[in-house]
Scaffold this active site. Structure first.
Site, short mmCIF file in Angstrom:
data_model
loop_
_atom_site.label_atom_id
_atom_site.label_comp_id
_atom_site.label_asym_id
_atom_site.label_seq_id
_atom_site.Cartn_x
_atom_site.Cartn_y
_atom_site.Cartn_z
CE LYS A 84 -3.86 2.07 2.61
NZ LYS A 84 -4.81 1.87 3.73
CB SER A 157 -8.02 4.17 3.29
OG SER A 157 -7.06 3.42 4.03
CB SER A 181 -8.81 1.10 5.90
OG SER A 181 -9.50 2.29 6.18
#
Length: 468
Positions: A84, A157, A181
């Site tokens: 990420k 997210s 998330s």
């Protein structure tokens, strides 16, 4: 479904790792295939913020040479994964979904990245995320699309991590979870998401949203794969004093299909109050499967989590304001309105208000700890309603009650710091994946992986994938 019957890009991490280890296929071939697939599909999917093709191929070549020489580093050696875009990778930008940091080149690896490299993993690139890992993408960024149906929400997210893993653009991904998330995108994209205990994984070199709520975890196609990724990155770290000193167990050693002796708590009131009947059906089927695997299903009542959900937003806001204190005042014009609003809200909360939140949070954590004296796992929804369309998500700001419902089963376990596992458990009539959640006691990741792997030994939901 056997590995040979599955397209290479949809194999589980463990399956492709075995092929590479046994030299039936090279890491370069697998990595090249992944890079080509990203080039073919991601222009439309937008799951990656950055693709590191040249670096990935160099890592693959190094892995092949070491494996040929008999120097196997572990279960990730030569396997292409993604990280990420809030974890620093030396020599590459760490934008964290923002405009402020998009050109800042990292001068060191985050600890989790260093550990992936030490394990011989191939880093394909950095999936996209919402701005600062909060609830919306920066207005100048095209959000990732859900590979099952572009009209549906891909989660937040870690939206790019979920989409890339589901679409066969990596064999697993590192993600983060501050209020849901990992679990929301895992559920939305039909993959498995593991949020460990707070402190189980070092946060050094990982961009903060809210330090005491942030959890670095994993997404993959199976609980076994998610556990392998977690085992590679977990553990104490001198660079992060909040990383726990507890030894990291071998989660895979405990895996078997016999769950006798395991107690799984079910709060039928909490799990059904204003919960979609389709979600309830998924929970009922999961409960039946766990019972047939030998687990004892324990009817219980979970402590009221409504105050913890209410407290999450101001708690996150204060800590987000701290995380952005070096850049917000001078670069406010580069911030999107949603992240800016939460930072402004954080500035407006008094020290006494924040202390009240912390005291309530400590009390809630204690009540949750007490629950795990009588059970080993808790079974809940990830969210109380069917997968959301993008049109429905756009109205969230006008429906605070809907936001609270979305957070009902996720935020409490960021506030308490307990580990959770989101598992694919079914599909809607519209063909969208639905998940459920298991929660364990503090540092209970091994029992989560054990239970998740057992469930996936008798179900095939995690084996389904988008058509592409």
């Amino acid at each position: 479904m056997t590995a040979k019957a599955t397209a290479l890009h949809y194999l589980e991490l463990t399956e492709v790792a075995a092929l590479i280890r046994d030299r039936e296929i090279s890491s370069r071939e697998v990595t090249r295939s992944q890079i080509d697939r990203i080039a073919m599909l991601d222009g439309e999917l937008n799951s990656y913020a950055l693709v590191m093709a040249d670096a990935a191929l160099a890592q693959a070549d190094a892995a092949d040479a070491e494996i040929a020489a008999g120097r196997l580093r572990g279960p990730l050696h030569g396997v292409p994964v993604a990280v990420k875009d809030l974890c620093q990778i030396k020599g590459f930008p760490n934008a964290a979904g923002t405009m402020v940091h998009r050109h800042v080149i990292s001068d060191e690896d985050a600890t989790v990245v260093q550990r992936l490299k030490e394990g011989g993993a191939v880093l394909l690139g950095k999936p996209q995320l919402t701005e600062g890992a909060y609830s919306d993408h920066h207005p100048s960024i095209t959000p990732p699309k859900n590979p099952w149906n572009a009209e549906y929400w891909p989660g937040i997210s870690s939206s790019g991590s979920g989409a890339a893993t589901a679409a066969g653009l990596c064999y697993g991904s590192l993600a983060s979870d501050t209020g849901g998330s990992i679990r929301w995108p895992a559920a939305a994209n039909g993959v498995t998401g593991l949020k460990p205990s707070w402190g189980r994984v070092s946060r050094h070199g990982v961009f903060e949203l809210a330090a005491s709520l942030d959890h670095v975890g994993t997404m993959a196609r199976s609980a076994r794969d998610a556990g392998i990724l977690l085992g590679a990155i977990a553990g104490s770290d001198l660079k992060d004093p909040t990383a726990l000193l507890a030894p990291v167990p071998n989660d895979l050693a405990a895996i078997n299909d016999d769950l006798r002796g395991l107690r799984i708590g079910v709060d039928t009131v909490w799990n059904s109050d204003d919960v979609d009947v389709g979600i309830q059906a998924v929970l009922a089927e999961a409960t039946r499967a766990f019972s047939e695997l030998g687990a004892e299903i324990v009817e219980m009542r979970f402590p009221d989590a409504s105050q913890a959900v209410s407290d999450w937003v101001p708690n996150c806001a204060v800590e987000a304001a701290v995380a952005h204190k070096a850049t917000y005042a001078a670069h406010k014009h580069q911030y999107g309105s949603v992240l800016a609003s939460v930072i402004e809200a954080g500035h407006a909360i008094s020290g006494m208000e924040y202390q009240d939140i912390l005291l309530r949070r400590m009390a809630f954590r204690g009540r949750v700890d007490a629950v795990f004296g009588a059970i080993d796992l808790l079974l809940t929804p990830v969210q109380p309603f069917a997968p959301l369309t993008l049109a429905e998500i756009r109205t969230l700001g006008e429906q605070p009650g809907l936001i609270a419902m979305l957070q009902r089963y996720t935020c409490p376990f960021n506030m308490s710091g307990h580990p959770t596992l989101a598992l694919p458990g079914g599909f809607t009539q519209a063909g969208m994946p639905v998940a459920f959640q298991l929660v364990a006691g503090h540092l209970g990741e091994a029992v989560l992986v054990r239970a998740g792997a057992a469930f996936q030994s008798v179900s095939t939901w995690h084996r389904r994938h988008p058509v592409a």
